[in-house]
Design a protein around this motif. Sequence first.
Motif, PDB file in Angstrom:
ATOM      1  N   VAL A  27       0.970  -1.273  -0.008  1.00 15.04           N
ATOM      2  CA  VAL A  27      -0.027  -0.063   0.117  1.00 15.04           C
ATOM      3  C   VAL A  27       0.807   1.109   0.046  1.00 15.04           C
ATOM      4  O   VAL A  27       1.547   1.337   0.957  1.00 15.04           O
ATOM      5  CB  VAL A  27      -0.944   0.049   1.241  1.00 15.04           C
ATOM      6  CG1 VAL A  27      -1.904   1.202   1.297  1.00 15.04           C
ATOM      7  CG2 VAL A  27      -1.793  -1.133   1.305  1.00 15.04           C
ATOM      8  N   SER A  28       1.004   2.065  -1.095  1.00 15.47           N
ATOM      9  CA  SER A  28       1.783   3.023  -1.308  1.00 15.47           C
ATOM     10  C   SER A  28       0.903   4.337  -1.442  1.00 15.47           C
ATOM     11  O   SER A  28      -0.270   4.285  -1.870  1.00 15.47           O
ATOM     12  CB  SER A  28       2.798   3.055  -2.625  1.00 15.47           C
ATOM     13  OG  SER A  28       1.985   2.547  -3.573  1.00 15.47           O
ATOM     14  N   ASN A  29       1.524   5.539  -1.483  1.00 15.36           N
ATOM     15  CA  ASN A  29       0.881   6.833  -1.779  1.00 15.36           C
ATOM     16  C   ASN A  29       0.635   6.703  -3.048  1.00 15.36           C
ATOM     17  O   ASN A  29      -0.637   7.489  -3.613  1.00 15.36           O
ATOM     18  CB  ASN A  29       1.669   7.669  -1.342  1.00 15.36           C
ATOM     19  CG  ASN A  29       1.648   8.202   0.088  1.00 15.36           C
ATOM     20  OD1 ASN A  29       0.409   8.219   0.575  1.00 15.36           O
ATOM     21  ND2 ASN A  29       2.269   9.130   0.532  1.00 15.36           N
ATOM     22  N   ALA A  30       1.126   6.364  -3.915  1.00 17.11           N
ATOM     23  CA  ALA A  30       1.127   6.242  -5.539  1.00 17.11           C
ATOM     24  C   ALA A  30      -0.230   5.460  -5.654  1.00 17.11           C
ATOM     25  O   ALA A  30      -0.978   6.143  -6.530  1.00 17.11           O
ATOM     26  CB  ALA A  30       2.305   5.655  -6.276  1.00 17.11           C
ATOM     27  N   ARG A  31      -0.529   4.403  -5.174  1.00 15.06           N
ATOM     28  CA  ARG A  31      -1.581   3.608  -5.312  1.00 15.06           C
ATOM     29  C   ARG A  31      -2.913   4.530  -4.632  1.00 15.06           C
ATOM     30  O   ARG A  31      -4.036   4.588  -5.247  1.00 15.06           O
ATOM     31  CB  ARG A  31      -1.313   2.292  -4.573  1.00 15.06           C
ATOM     32  CG  ARG A  31      -0.534   1.441  -5.683  1.00 15.06           C
ATOM     33  CD  ARG A  31      -0.556   0.283  -5.156  1.00 15.06           C
ATOM     34  NE  ARG A  31       0.098  -0.549  -6.231  1.00 15.06           N
ATOM     35  CZ  ARG A  31       0.979  -1.548  -6.052  1.00 15.06           C
ATOM     36  NH1 ARG A  31       1.572  -1.848  -4.978  1.00 15.06           N
ATOM     37  NH2 ARG A  31       1.689  -2.240  -7.196  1.00 15.06           N
ATOM     38  N   LEU A  32      -2.660   4.993  -3.704  1.00 12.97           N
ATOM     39  CA  LEU A  32      -3.870   5.580  -2.769  1.00 12.97           C
ATOM     40  C   LEU A  32      -4.207   6.959  -3.644  1.00 12.97           C
ATOM     41  O   LEU A  32      -5.405   7.178  -3.529  1.00 12.97           O
ATOM     42  CB  LEU A  32      -3.657   5.870  -1.250  1.00 12.97           C
ATOM     43  CG  LEU A  32      -3.361   4.749  -0.410  1.00 12.97           C
ATOM     44  CD1 LEU A  32      -2.706   5.455   0.947  1.00 12.97           C
ATOM     45  CD2 LEU A  32      -4.544   4.013  -0.303  1.00 12.97           C
ATOM     46  N   ILE A  85      -6.529   4.336   6.912  1.00 15.10           N
ATOM     47  CA  ILE A  85      -5.731   3.078   6.841  1.00 15.10           C
ATOM     48  C   ILE A  85      -5.128   2.762   8.173  1.00 15.10           C
ATOM     49  O   ILE A  85      -4.934   3.523   9.205  1.00 15.10           O
ATOM     50  CB  ILE A  85      -4.178   3.654   6.293  1.00 15.10           C
ATOM     51  CG1 ILE A  85      -4.141   4.342   4.881  1.00 15.10           C
ATOM     52  CG2 ILE A  85      -2.964   2.623   6.505  1.00 15.10           C
ATOM     53  CD1 ILE A  85      -4.529   3.483   3.797  1.00 15.10           C
ATOM     54  N   LEU A  86      -5.662   1.356   8.467  1.00 15.37           N
ATOM     55  CA  LEU A  86      -5.336   0.711   9.486  1.00 15.37           C
ATOM     56  C   LEU A  86      -4.268  -0.285   9.429  1.00 15.37           C
ATOM     57  O   LEU A  86      -4.227  -0.998   8.338  1.00 15.37           O
ATOM     58  CB  LEU A  86      -6.658   0.104  10.046  1.00 15.37           C
ATOM     59  CG  LEU A  86      -7.727   1.050  10.605  1.00 15.37           C
ATOM     60  CD1 LEU A  86      -8.613   1.655   9.766  1.00 15.37           C
ATOM     61  CD2 LEU A  86      -8.781   0.088  11.663  1.00 15.37           C
ATOM     62  N   GLY A 127       7.762  -0.639   4.232  1.00 15.43           N
ATOM     63  CA  GLY A 127       8.464  -0.852   2.713  1.00 15.43           C
ATOM     64  C   GLY A 127       8.245  -2.227   2.305  1.00 15.43           C
ATOM     65  O   GLY A 127       8.713  -2.659   1.091  1.00 15.43           O
ATOM     66  N   VAL A 128       7.369  -3.138   3.246  1.00 13.69           N
ATOM     67  CA  VAL A 128       6.815  -4.445   2.511  1.00 13.69           C
ATOM     68  C   VAL A 128       5.336  -4.445   2.526  1.00 13.69           C
ATOM     69  O   VAL A 128       4.876  -4.003   1.312  1.00 13.69           O
ATOM     70  CB  VAL A 128       7.121  -5.541   3.481  1.00 13.69           C
ATOM     71  CG1 VAL A 128       6.584  -6.917   3.135  1.00 13.69           C
ATOM     72  CG2 VAL A 128       8.861  -5.550   3.736  1.00 13.69           C
ATOM     73  N   GLU A 129       4.523  -4.521   3.532  1.00 14.66           N
ATOM     74  CA  GLU A 129       3.040  -4.416   3.100  1.00 14.66           C
ATOM     75  C   GLU A 129       2.435  -2.993   3.101  1.00 14.66           C
ATOM     76  O   GLU A 129       1.483  -2.787   2.389  1.00 14.66           O
ATOM     77  CB  GLU A 129       2.300  -5.154   4.115  1.00 14.66           C
ATOM     78  CG  GLU A 129       2.182  -4.792   5.477  1.00 14.66           C
ATOM     79  CD  GLU A 129       3.383  -5.150   6.438  1.00 14.66           C
ATOM     80  OE1 GLU A 129       4.231  -5.709   5.884  1.00 14.66           O
ATOM     81  OE2 GLU A 129       3.380  -4.982   7.614  1.00 14.66           O
ATOM     82  N   ILE A 130       3.410  -2.339   3.839  1.00 11.82           N
ATOM     83  CA  ILE A 130       2.889  -0.737   3.941  1.00 11.82           C
ATOM     84  C   ILE A 130       4.239   0.192   3.608  1.00 11.82           C
ATOM     85  O   ILE A 130       5.161  -0.051   4.060  1.00 11.82           O
ATOM     86  CB  ILE A 130       2.136  -0.285   5.198  1.00 11.82           C
ATOM     87  CG1 ILE A 130       1.758   0.974   5.169  1.00 11.82           C
ATOM     88  CG2 ILE A 130       2.795  -0.541   6.410  1.00 11.82           C
ATOM     89  CD1 ILE A 130       0.419   1.070   6.094  1.00 11.82           C
ATOM     90  N   ASP A 131       4.077   1.414   2.817  1.00 13.97           N
ATOM     91  CA  ASP A 131       5.136   2.182   2.773  1.00 13.97           C
ATOM     92  C   ASP A 131       5.191   3.192   3.912  1.00 13.97           C
ATOM     93  O   ASP A 131       3.931   3.631   4.362  1.00 13.97           O
ATOM     94  CB  ASP A 131       4.992   3.115   1.565  1.00 13.97           C
ATOM     95  CG  ASP A 131       5.375   2.049   0.089  1.00 13.97           C
ATOM     96  OD1 ASP A 131       5.759   0.675   0.533  1.00 13.97           O
ATOM     97  OD2 ASP A 131       5.257   2.619  -1.014  1.00 13.97           O
ATOM     98  N   ASP A 180       2.780   6.861   8.135  1.00 14.10           N
ATOM     99  CA  ASP A 180       2.876   8.110   8.917  1.00 14.10           C
ATOM    100  C   ASP A 180       2.083   9.295   8.061  1.00 14.10           C
ATOM    101  O   ASP A 180       2.104  10.478   8.588  1.00 14.10           O
ATOM    102  CB  ASP A 180       4.397   8.830   8.821  1.00 14.10           C
ATOM    103  CG  ASP A 180       5.314   7.518   9.367  1.00 14.10           C
ATOM    104  OD1 ASP A 180       4.803   6.689  10.337  1.00 14.10           O
ATOM    105  OD2 ASP A 180       6.431   7.535   8.826  1.00 14.10           O
ATOM    106  N   GLY A 181       1.155   8.985   7.193  1.00 11.42           N
ATOM    107  CA  GLY A 181       0.586  10.002   6.254  1.00 11.42           C
ATOM    108  C   GLY A 181      -0.817  10.359   7.469  1.00 11.42           C
ATOM    109  O   GLY A 181      -1.147   9.964   8.212  1.00 11.42           O
ATOM    110  N   PRO A 182      -1.517  11.390   6.672  1.00  7.81           N
ATOM    111  CA  PRO A 182      -2.674  11.979   7.210  1.00  7.81           C
ATOM    112  C   PRO A 182      -3.500  10.945   7.220  1.00  7.81           C
ATOM    113  O   PRO A 182      -4.750  11.189   8.137  1.00  7.81           O
ATOM    114  CB  PRO A 182      -3.036  13.130   6.225  1.00  7.81           C
ATOM    115  CG  PRO A 182      -2.475  12.774   4.921  1.00  7.81           C
ATOM    116  CD  PRO A 182      -1.165  12.056   5.142  1.00  7.81           C
TER     117      PRO A 182
END
Lengths: 322, 187
Positions: free
Chosen positions: A250-255, A264-265, A273-277, A282-284
């Motif tokens: 799950v990356s920002n590019a995809r979101l 995001i939970l 860097g594996v299941e979550i960037d 740390d994003g909003p």
Amino acid sequence: MNQAASALGKDLVGLEPLSREQIVAILDTAEPFKEISERRIKKVPVLRGKTIVNLFFEASTRTRVSFEFAEKRLSADTVNIAAAGSSVVKGETLVDTARNLEAMRIDMVVMRHGSSGAAAFLAERIPSNVVNAGDGAHEHPTQGLLDMLTIRDHLGRIEGLKVCVVGDVLHSRVARSNIHGLLKLGAEVALCGPPTLVPPVFRELGVEVFTRVEDAIQWADVLNVLRLQLERMEAGYVPSLREYNRIWGVSNARLDAAPHDVLILHPGPMNRGVEIDSDVADGPHSVILNQVTNGVAVRMAVLYLLAGGQPEKAEAAKQGAE
Amino acid sequence: MSAERIPLMDETAVRRVVARMAREIVERNGGTDRLALMGIHRRGVQIASLLRAEIESAEGVAVPIGSIDISLYRDDLEAIGPRPIIGGSELPPNGVDGSNIVLVDDVQYTGRTARAAINELMDWGRPGRILLCVLVDRGGRELPIQPDIVGRQVEVMEEQQSVEVLVPELDGRLGVDIVYKHPEEAA
């Protein structure tokens, strides 16, 4: 909602056997408990004199500490037993361990165990209250509850929301507690991950299955991202962690491609860097630390409801007193 | 079973008594300085806001107000089971440290509610002073805790009768009734 319908009974083994009303009652009871942790003196006397044993047959820091805070803030006396170094390694059976604890006059057992069904097995055999803190790939009910409380806090409701659990659903008790709880509260639930870890047979539970994380993000209001355990790679479920991140991460590019914001939970501990960037964690829209805070409140609510949960006595007392 | 109700106070009577209690509170406190009201869930909360409105109209000062839910400080969790929904406590804006806190309840009976509320207040901080103020004192104390300010004292039969305070927000009207719990036996 009357008290008998919402009472929990003796144990909390999973969310599957609970009714919608019981789940809502736990979430509503958790609300006032949040405030206790904000007080200067973070303690109320409601479980004073109760002895609670945290019996952890598997390593856990977050869940054990969260339960321990919940117990201490309710004034219970607590004892922690970790499997390593205990009589378990000397070959004692689960029932014998529990009976020995009971012989020292305890009131509740909070148990983490590697085998699915261990909590139910124990609950049937001892008179103390049993709280499942995770049993194999079966359920982790307090995690499911804290996930729902966090979603409700941020989006104001559960009913009608689209929640997608992403990752290693096959081995995940968190996924199962989420599926059962969210469906009962009227959410739409989907699962997403590699077919080795999200077998299509899950559709029988009444959930959607996505094979592309981009499709899941398009669909969902909430993503609950599961930890990918490193052992899964060794066992051949995924080719490599890098590849997992490239296809399922799950990356920002995809979101950014999603039509609306996605909450995001993550139940932790994260493999950044594996299941979550990191940008996402740390994003909003990340509520991962709110989940941790809510975990204490939800566990306080569960312990409180189980400790006093004797509806027949409650009814009798009400008739007499008042 | 339809419980038999005997009105004890109507709205006018309650308002008259509240006005007198408000004056007594200000008098006991020597003004409104450091004064804070805390209503005990549930109907004490409404009585506290009535008192606050009276104090404001008499003194021109809106005193801080809070609420307190004693569910987690009860001494009978095992006997009566957990309340399904806890109201939650709300501190007055300036906290309780050094404040002169007036605990407000609708009916005082055994004294156990007041005991729990005082304990909870102590866990919140160190109030300068605590006064206990109740709309109706029905007797039947089980603990040596007496109210400082009483709206109305009433003798009721321990077993068969209870005193119910009614507030507009929850009951549609303001008043106090005596209710027979088992009218067929009491008659």
